[in-house]
Design a protein around this motif. Structure first.
Motif, PDB file in Angstrom:
ATOM      1  N   THR A 318       0.801  -1.228   0.000  1.00 18.31           N
ATOM      2  CA  THR A 318       0.000   0.000   0.000  1.00 18.31           C
ATOM      3  C   THR A 318       0.834   1.278   0.000  1.00 18.31           C
ATOM      4  OG1 THR A 318      -0.097   0.182   2.433  1.00 18.31           O
ATOM      5  CG2 THR A 318      -1.749  -1.216   1.353  1.00 18.31           C
ATOM      6  N   GLY A 319       2.088   1.185   0.440  1.00 18.88           N
ATOM      7  CA  GLY A 319       2.910   2.376   0.587  1.00 18.88           C
ATOM      8  C   GLY A 319       2.536   3.229   1.780  1.00 18.88           C
ATOM      9  N   LEU A 320       1.667   2.701   2.673  1.00 19.70           N
ATOM     10  CA  LEU A 320       1.166   3.458   3.819  1.00 19.70           C
ATOM     11  C   LEU A 320       1.703   2.886   5.124  1.00 19.70           C
ATOM     12  CD1 LEU A 320      -2.562   3.655   2.685  1.00 19.70           C
ATOM     13  CD2 LEU A 320      -0.866   5.494   2.556  1.00 19.70           C
ATOM     14  N   PRO A 321       1.880   3.724   6.146  1.00 21.00           N
ATOM     15  CA  PRO A 321       2.309   3.205   7.444  1.00 21.00           C
ATOM     16  C   PRO A 321       1.188   2.402   8.098  1.00 21.00           C
ATOM     17  CG  PRO A 321       1.855   5.554   7.624  1.00 21.00           C
ATOM     18  CD  PRO A 321       1.757   5.204   6.165  1.00 21.00           C
ATOM     19  N   PRO A 322       1.449   1.198   8.556  1.00 22.66           N
ATOM     20  CA  PRO A 322       0.425   0.377   9.197  1.00 22.66           C
ATOM     21  C   PRO A 322       0.416   0.581  10.712  1.00 22.66           C
ATOM     22  CG  PRO A 322       2.365  -0.942   8.795  1.00 22.66           C
ATOM     23  CD  PRO A 322       2.706   0.451   8.333  1.00 22.66           C
ATOM     24  N   ALA A 387      -3.278 -19.543  12.843  1.00 24.85           N
ATOM     25  CA  ALA A 387      -4.384 -20.086  13.608  1.00 24.85           C
ATOM     26  C   ALA A 387      -4.626 -21.552  13.261  1.00 24.85           C
ATOM     27  CB  ALA A 387      -5.649 -19.271  13.334  1.00 24.85           C
ATOM     28  N   ARG A 388      -4.892 -22.319  14.299  1.00 25.26           N
ATOM     29  CA  ARG A 388      -5.154 -23.764  14.185  1.00 25.26           C
ATOM     30  C   ARG A 388      -4.009 -24.515  13.515  1.00 25.26           C
ATOM     31  NH1 ARG A 388     -10.312 -24.986  15.855  1.00 25.26           N
ATOM     32  NH2 ARG A 388     -11.690 -23.189  16.121  1.00 25.26           N
ATOM     33  N   GLY A 389      -2.820 -23.922  13.589  1.00 25.76           N
ATOM     34  CA  GLY A 389      -1.629 -24.614  13.117  1.00 25.76           C
ATOM     35  C   GLY A 389      -1.402 -24.546  11.624  1.00 25.76           C
ATOM     36  N   GLU A 390      -2.197 -23.742  10.917  1.00 22.30           N
ATOM     37  CA  GLU A 390      -2.054 -23.613   9.468  1.00 22.30           C
ATOM     38  C   GLU A 390      -1.905 -22.139   9.106  1.00 22.30           C
ATOM     39  OE1 GLU A 390      -1.799 -26.115   7.400  1.00 22.30           O
ATOM     40  OE2 GLU A 390      -2.312 -27.712   8.833  1.00 22.30           O
ATOM     41  N   GLN A 391      -1.049 -21.839   8.151  1.00 23.10           N
ATOM     42  CA  GLN A 391      -0.889 -20.455   7.738  1.00 23.10           C
ATOM     43  C   GLN A 391      -2.024 -20.040   6.800  1.00 23.10           C
ATOM     44  OE1 GLN A 391       3.671 -19.198   7.865  1.00 23.10           O
ATOM     45  NE2 GLN A 391       3.279 -20.635   6.223  1.00 23.10           N
ATOM     46  N   SER A 392      -2.512 -18.816   7.007  1.00 19.96           N
ATOM     47  CA  SER A 392      -3.594 -18.274   6.185  1.00 19.96           C
ATOM     48  C   SER A 392      -3.485 -16.755   6.256  1.00 19.96           C
ATOM     49  CB  SER A 392      -4.964 -18.743   6.698  1.00 19.96           C
ATOM     50  OG  SER A 392      -5.163 -18.310   8.037  1.00 19.96           O
ATOM     51  N   LEU A 393      -4.354 -16.065   5.534  1.00 17.42           N
ATOM     52  CA  LEU A 393      -4.428 -14.612   5.612  1.00 17.42           C
ATOM     53  C   LEU A 393      -5.833 -14.221   6.027  1.00 17.42           C
ATOM     54  CD1 LEU A 393      -2.910 -11.886   5.080  1.00 17.42           C
ATOM     55  CD2 LEU A 393      -4.101 -11.841   2.889  1.00 17.42           C
ATOM     56  N   PHE A 394      -5.932 -13.515   7.145  1.00 18.00           N
ATOM     57  CA  PHE A 394      -7.214 -12.997   7.615  1.00 18.00           C
ATOM     58  C   PHE A 394      -7.415 -11.596   7.064  1.00 18.00           C
ATOM     59  CE2 PHE A 394      -9.538 -10.267  10.560  1.00 18.00           C
ATOM     60  CZ  PHE A 394     -10.735 -10.959  10.688  1.00 18.00           C
ATOM     61  N   LEU A 395      -8.645 -11.295   6.632  1.00 18.02           N
ATOM     62  CA  LEU A 395      -8.968  -9.980   6.090  1.00 18.02           C
ATOM     63  C   LEU A 395     -10.325  -9.506   6.600  1.00 18.02           C
ATOM     64  CD1 LEU A 395      -8.011 -10.305   2.304  1.00 18.02           C
ATOM     65  CD2 LEU A 395      -6.837  -8.935   4.030  1.00 18.02           C
ATOM     66  N   ALA A 396     -10.406  -8.225   6.885  1.00 22.86           N
ATOM     67  CA  ALA A 396     -11.682  -7.585   7.194  1.00 22.86           C
ATOM     68  C   ALA A 396     -11.612  -6.147   6.697  1.00 22.86           C
ATOM     69  CB  ALA A 396     -11.974  -7.615   8.692  1.00 22.86           C
ATOM     70  N   THR A 397     -12.728  -5.634   6.250  1.00 19.89           N
ATOM     71  CA  THR A 397     -12.786  -4.250   5.777  1.00 19.89           C
ATOM     72  C   THR A 397     -13.919  -3.530   6.488  1.00 19.89           C
ATOM     73  OG1 THR A 397     -14.190  -4.926   3.917  1.00 19.89           O
ATOM     74  CG2 THR A 397     -11.821  -4.738   3.509  1.00 19.89           C
ATOM     75  N   GLY A 398     -13.839  -2.203   6.474  1.00 21.55           N
ATOM     76  CA  GLY A 398     -14.889  -1.430   7.107  1.00 21.55           C
ATOM     77  C   GLY A 398     -14.616   0.056   7.030  1.00 21.55           C
ATOM     78  N   GLU A 399     -15.365   0.789   7.823  1.00 27.14           N
ATOM     79  CA  GLU A 399     -15.297   2.247   7.822  1.00 27.14           C
ATOM     80  C   GLU A 399     -15.004   2.722   9.239  1.00 27.14           C
ATOM     81  OE1 GLU A 399     -15.643   5.789   5.472  1.00 27.14           O
ATOM     82  OE2 GLU A 399     -15.997   3.722   4.814  1.00 27.14           O
ATOM     83  N   GLY A 441      -7.670   2.646   3.711  1.00 28.72           N
ATOM     84  CA  GLY A 441      -7.989   2.281   2.345  1.00 28.72           C
ATOM     85  C   GLY A 441      -8.582   0.885   2.290  1.00 28.72           C
ATOM     86  N   ASP A 442      -9.207   0.554   1.173  1.00 27.57           N
ATOM     87  CA  ASP A 442      -9.774  -0.781   0.977  1.00 27.57           C
ATOM     88  C   ASP A 442      -8.793  -1.585   0.130  1.00 27.57           C
ATOM     89  OD1 ASP A 442     -11.223  -3.059   0.352  1.00 27.57           O
ATOM     90  OD2 ASP A 442     -13.121  -1.982   0.320  1.00 27.57           O
ATOM     91  N   HIS A 443      -8.067  -2.464   0.774  1.00 31.35           N
ATOM     92  CA  HIS A 443      -7.002  -3.223   0.107  1.00 31.35           C
ATOM     93  C   HIS A 443      -7.315  -4.721   0.045  1.00 31.35           C
ATOM     94  CE1 HIS A 443      -4.749   0.485   0.478  1.00 31.35           C
ATOM     95  NE2 HIS A 443      -4.933   0.464   1.779  1.00 31.35           N
TER      96      HIS A 443
END
Length: 461
Positions: A318-322, A387-399, A441-443
């Motif tokens: 994103t080029g943005l500070p997290p 989580a649960r011993g397996e690698q994954s990517l969690f995502l959530a979006t909102g305002e 932003g919505d990424h």
């Protein structure tokens, strides 16, 4: 009538009087449910008290073990309780009002931590997050006993075709280094990592650094460097009102992190932030973490390497500070949640209608922390999860909403696109870690493409 063993977990560093009040409400409601309730009369503040209560319950034939997560705790006792009592397990955590002061319970974060640890141990559990006075406890116990509220892992979200920009960002990760400073806190399974696994996934290398190395470097930071760090935050309100020697020690940590970053060309840090920065060194690292994040060297607290890794990935994309946040409250009535950390968000995330303030740590009473509500706008939460011993990517979006500061530190009131019920279910079913990365932003599309490129399934709230 069922026999239900109850253990109430808490920490004395939170608002004990308020915690006892809620425990009393919950215990009265449990007693009135018609079931046999064993235990749960007092808050268990330490391992010895918890083990004693656990041993007492072992002499009973139980139909359900109910852990009341009254305040934040680590997950070590929860895992032990689950392993030593042969009965279905349920967790019940209590919300707290958003009054603008310190987190009085932080119970949701404790629930989050417990769910992750239980998931890693492949332990089934049911859960609830609701106030005792607003809960139909008889119905809640019926759900717990029948397994209707049991967490179950799920994956979702279709991956998209990789884009050149995404592939380029992931390629830039290869060879970058994260400095892990100090060990994760005991009971924080959420901060575990394997350096070889991280490098295999992303090409990022982990250097393990002693916490005392940071302290020794900070003690050698010259006065002019401390002054330079102070100039960066000179516009903070109340800066002159905090303890000045402690402030200088805190700002020296910023100088030390800068020196360490330049010396080994680190791209991010994962830092053990408590209790030693206060008890052994004498100044908070929270403000310096926010300062480093603003300068695009993201840091994760509690030595959370995967938190630092996610920060780094999101920043590259994103080029943005997290900002690494805890999810500390979910409220169905307002359909909002609160993301928070003690005072380490990049100052550029401050609501422009609010003047950011210098603050002190809510427990240890030392500077430097930042205090402000997060600015309104579209946001994305992400976590490379184990989580649960397996690698994954969690995502959530909102305002992110325009709202008063919910809790002291840096916090924001967020409306999740998925809604509160679905967000709670996604977090608990996944057994997600308690830290997630927030970026404005919505990424979601970009991060889903990154998940595809990394071979990670997506958990979408």
């Amino acid at each position: 009538m069922s026999s239900i063993g109850v253990l109430a977990l808490g920490r004395p560093t939170f608002d004990v009087e308020f915690a006892q009040e809620l425990l009393g409400e919950a215990r009265d409601a449990l007693t009135a449910s018609g079931h046999e309730i064993i235990g749960g009369d007092t808050l268990l503040f330490d391992a010895d008290a918890t083990v004693s209560a656990l041993d007492m319950l072992k002499s009973h034939k139980l139909d359900l073990v109910l852990i009341l997560q009254v305040t934040f705790t680590d997950a070590s006792m929860t895992v032990r309780i689950a392993s030593e009592l042969n009965a279905p397990l349920a967790l019940w955590a209590f919300p707290e009002p958003r009054l603008g002061g310190r987190l009085r319970l932080n119970a949701f974060c404790g629930l989050n931590l417990a769910a992750h640890a239980l998931g890693l141990n492949d332990t089934a559990f049911s859960y609830a997050y609701s106030a005792p006075g607003e809960t139909d406890v008889k119905a809640l116990l019926a759900d717990f006993l029948s397994g209707n509220r049991q967490a179950s892992p799920r994956l979702g979200g279709d991956v998209t075709v990789d884009t050149g920009a995404v592939n380029a960002a992931i390629a830039r990760l290869k060879g970058k280094r994260i400095g892990r400073i100090g060990e994760r806190p005991d009971g924080f399974d959420t901060c575990r990592y394997n350096a070889k696994t991280v490098e295999h996934l992303t090409g990022v290398k982990i250097d393990e650094i002693e916490l005392d190395d940071l302290f020794q470097t900070a003690r050698k930071v010259p006065a002019e460097a401390i002054s330079a760090s102070r100039n960066i935050v000179s516009d903070l309100g109340g800066l002159a009102e905090v303890d000045q020697p402690q402030l200088d020690r805190s700002l020296a940590l910023h100088g030390a992190l800068q020196d360490m970053q330049k010396g080994k060309d680190y791209s991010a840090f994962a830092i053990r932030c408590w209790p030693e920065t206060f008890t052994e060194y004498g100044g908070a690292v929270c403000g310096p973490v926010g300062m480093m994040g603003e300068s695009k060297i993201p840091c994760a607290c509690e030595a959370d390497v995967y938190g630092a890794l996610t920060n780094l990935l999101v920043q590259e994309l994103t080029g943005l500070p997290p900002f690494l946040v805890d999810l500390v409250d979910l409220d169905e009535a307002s359909e909002t949640g609160v993301v928070w950390h003690c005072g380490q968000a990049p100052i550029s995330m401050c609501d422009p209608e609010f003047a950011p303030q210098a603050s002190i740590h809510s427990n240890r009473k030392m500077p430097l922390l930042f205090e402000f509500p997060l600015k309104p706008g579209r946001v994305t939460l992400a976590r490379i999860s184990q989580a649960r011993g397996e690698q994954s990517l969690f995502l959530a979006t909102g305002e992110m909403q325009t709202a008063p500061l919910a809790f002291s530190g840096t916090a924001g009131v967020m409306q999740f696109d998925a809604g509160i019920k679905k967000t709670l279910k996604a977090v608990m079913d996944a057994g997600l870690e308690h830290h997630t990365t927030l970026a404005y932003g919505d990424h979601a599309g970009t991060l889903t493409a990154a998940a595809s490129a990394l071979g990670l399934p997506v958990i979408m709230a």
